[in-house]
Design a protein around this motif. Structure first.
Motif, PDB file in Angstrom:
ATOM      1  N   LEU A  14       2.214   1.719  -3.516  1.00 41.66           N
ATOM      2  CA  LEU A  14       1.173   2.194  -4.423  1.00 41.66           C
ATOM      3  C   LEU A  14       0.876   3.668  -4.184  1.00 41.66           C
ATOM      4  O   LEU A  14       0.659   4.431  -5.130  1.00 41.66           O
ATOM      5  N   LYS A  19      -7.179  -6.945  -8.574  1.00 42.28           N
ATOM      6  CA  LYS A  19      -6.273  -7.951  -8.011  1.00 42.28           C
ATOM      7  C   LYS A  19      -6.335  -8.006  -6.491  1.00 42.28           C
ATOM      8  O   LYS A  19      -5.738  -8.875  -5.873  1.00 42.28           O
ATOM      9  N   ALA A  49      -5.226  -5.643  -4.321  1.00 43.34           N
ATOM     10  CA  ALA A  49      -4.054  -5.053  -3.677  1.00 43.34           C
ATOM     11  C   ALA A  49      -4.453  -4.109  -2.545  1.00 43.34           C
ATOM     12  O   ALA A  49      -3.690  -3.910  -1.611  1.00 43.34           O
ATOM     13  N   THR A  85       0.826  -1.201   0.000  1.00 44.41           N
ATOM     14  CA  THR A  85       0.000   0.000   0.000  1.00 44.41           C
ATOM     15  C   THR A  85       0.864   1.257   0.000  1.00 44.41           C
ATOM     16  O   THR A  85       0.559   2.232  -0.694  1.00 44.41           O
ATOM     17  N   TYR A 139      -6.831  -2.061 -12.095  1.00 40.51           N
ATOM     18  CA  TYR A 139      -6.129  -3.335 -12.027  1.00 40.51           C
ATOM     19  C   TYR A 139      -5.759  -3.686 -10.577  1.00 40.51           C
ATOM     20  O   TYR A 139      -5.889  -4.833 -10.160  1.00 40.51           O
ATOM     21  N   GLU A 140      -5.312  -2.699  -9.816  1.00 44.96           N
ATOM     22  CA  GLU A 140      -4.968  -2.942  -8.410  1.00 44.96           C
ATOM     23  C   GLU A 140      -6.187  -3.343  -7.596  1.00 44.96           C
ATOM     24  O   GLU A 140      -6.122  -4.246  -6.762  1.00 44.96           O
TER      25      GLU A 140
END
Length: 132
Positions: free
Chosen positions: A74, A125, A127, A71, A121-122
């Motif tokens: 990101l 998935k 994330a 995190t 996308y994150e």
């Protein structure tokens, strides 16, 4: 091409002074700390952690989950991407004056599209899913 006059060299003098002070000051502070700082012997009880009169428990450095680091990375990634948008916003008027308004709009649209796709996308998935 041209001669370097004294006026050009003297205009760099304040920068040179700041660089010298910036390099010398930390060295002088460290030296003064060693000269004038407290000197004494330490014993084992002074090196033990002190927690409100209670004996320290557990490890000194707790382990963090990999999700915390993911995190954090990101956040840094998206933070840097926003920093790339600031110069584009600042020069937008210049592009409009040159008749290139659509060029910068399409460039920014592609960039923001890539950023939104990356965020999608994150999320897809997992994330950013703290429950897993």
């Amino acid at each position: 091409m041209g001669d370097m006059s004294d006026s050009n060299l003297t205009s760099y003098f304040p920068i040179l002074v700041q660089v010298i002070i910036g390099c010398a000051l930390p060295v002088l502070i460290i030296i003064a700390s060693h000269i004038f700082g407290q000197k004494g012997r330490s014993n084992r009880s002074q090196k033990l952690p002190y927690e409100c009169g209670l004996k320290g428990e557990g490890t000194v450095h707790p382990r963090f989950s990999v999700r915390f680091y993911l995190t954090a990375m990101l956040f840094i990634l998206f933070d840097i991407e926003v920093v790339f948008l600031i110069p584009a916003a600042l020069i937008y008027r210049d592009f409009l004056a040159q008749g290139l308004g659509l060029t910068i709009v399409w460039s920014l649209a592609v960039f923001i599209g890539i950023v939104i796709f990356g965020l999608w996308y994150e999320v897809k998935k997992g994330a950013l899913d703290w429950e897993r």
